[in-house]
Enzyme design. Structure first.
Site, mmCIF file in Angstrom:
data_model
loop_
_atom_site.group_PDB
_atom_site.id
_atom_site.type_symbol
_atom_site.label_atom_id
_atom_site.label_comp_id
_atom_site.label_asym_id
_atom_site.label_seq_id
_atom_site.Cartn_x
_atom_site.Cartn_y
_atom_site.Cartn_z
ATOM 1 N N SER A 1 0.851 -1.193 0.000
ATOM 2 C CA SER A 1 0.000 0.000 0.000
ATOM 3 C C SER A 1 0.883 1.237 0.000
ATOM 4 C CB SER A 1 -0.891 0.013 1.246
ATOM 5 O OG SER A 1 -1.483 1.281 1.427
ATOM 6 N N TYR B 1 -1.708 -0.011 10.267
ATOM 7 C CA TYR B 1 -1.770 -0.485 8.879
ATOM 8 C C TYR B 1 -0.476 -0.134 8.141
ATOM 9 C CZ TYR B 1 -3.696 -1.208 4.178
ATOM 10 O OH TYR B 1 -3.914 -1.637 2.888
#
Length: 262
Positions: A153, A166
């Protein structure tokens, strides 16, 4: 939004590929790999949904089976790899794609995020990737040429005031990718990350409001459309194929220009 139909080659003919994590991107991966000739094992905790996708692939002439997979459970990851080897005679590729999104509340930074949410994010998004990698490595290394792809990501390197757990997990996944690339390249294994931007699929089309979609448009340099699972699948198919056989140790952004790397 104009129709987008990818050009499909048969670069993966006869290869066996495990997709760990279904849903929007995962289903797109499975469909693309099968369309290029691979035997696909699609693993997901929602096994009924995975079986629906596998059945649709078979109905269109492809080769695919589904398996219940909790990637953060060592025995579950091992069972999925064993199934791929038993059914298709080995394993040539693995794309790890699942994620937990419990760390999404913008009110939570390092001071506010509950440790239970931090631990769950690490369990799934980092430990799960580690366990799936460990489970698949022996089978992948048994091939002369093989490939593992991790879904990362932009959060791994962007530096955001939100999603701290995250981001930490995705940065760890990129470190894991580089370790695998450095340690096993001489044995024919390539290891890379794909870093998607905002990727629109059927469920998100239904769930996201117009304001959120416009925010997603604002993040990327390309404004004509948002990303699609096909975009991620096309890059992963390249990395799984012999055409991608000189690419390893890389984080490849498929994000419309959200992150620009050297």
């Amino acid at each position: 939004m104009p129709d987008h139909k990818p050009l499909i080659a048969k670069r993966l003919q006869g290869k066996s590929i495990l997709v760990a994590g279904g849903g929007g991107i995962g289903n797109g991966l499975a469909r693309r790999f099968a369309a290029e000739g691979a035997n696909v094992v699609l693993g997901d905790m929602a096994v009924d949904a995975a079986e629906k996708t596998a059945r649709d692939i078979r109905d269109h002439g492809g080769s695919a089976i589904a398996v219940e997979l909790d990637g953060a459970v060592e025995s579950s990851a091992a069972a999925a790899v064993s199934l791929a080897c038993e059914r298709f005679g080995g394993l040539d590729g693995l794309h790890i794609n699942f994620a937990s999104f419990v760390d999404q509340d913008p009110a939570n930074g390092v001071l506010e995020l509950p440790m239970t949410d931090f631990d769950e994010t690490m369990r799934v998004n980092l430990r799960g990737y580690y366990l799936c990698t460990r489970a698949a490595l022996p089978a992948l290394l048994a091939r002369e040429s093989s490939s593992i792809v991790f879904t990362s990501s932009p959060a791994a390197c962007k530096g955001e005031p939100v999603r701290v757990a995250y981001a930490i997990a995705k940065a760890g996944v990129e470190a894991l990718m580089r370790h695998v690339a450095a340690r096993y390249a001489e044995r024919g294994l390539r290891s890379n990350c794909i870093s998607p931007g905002a990727t629109m699929h059927e469920r998100l089309e239904r769930e996201l409001d117009d304001e959120t979609k416009q925010f997603c448009y604002s993040l990327a340099l390309i404004k004509s459309r948002l990303g699609r699972p096909d975009d991620i699948a096309a890059m992963s198919a390249l990395l799984m194929s012999e055409e991608g056989s000189y690419i390893t140790g890389q984080v490849i952004g498929v994000d419309g220009g959200v992150i620009m790397r050297r």
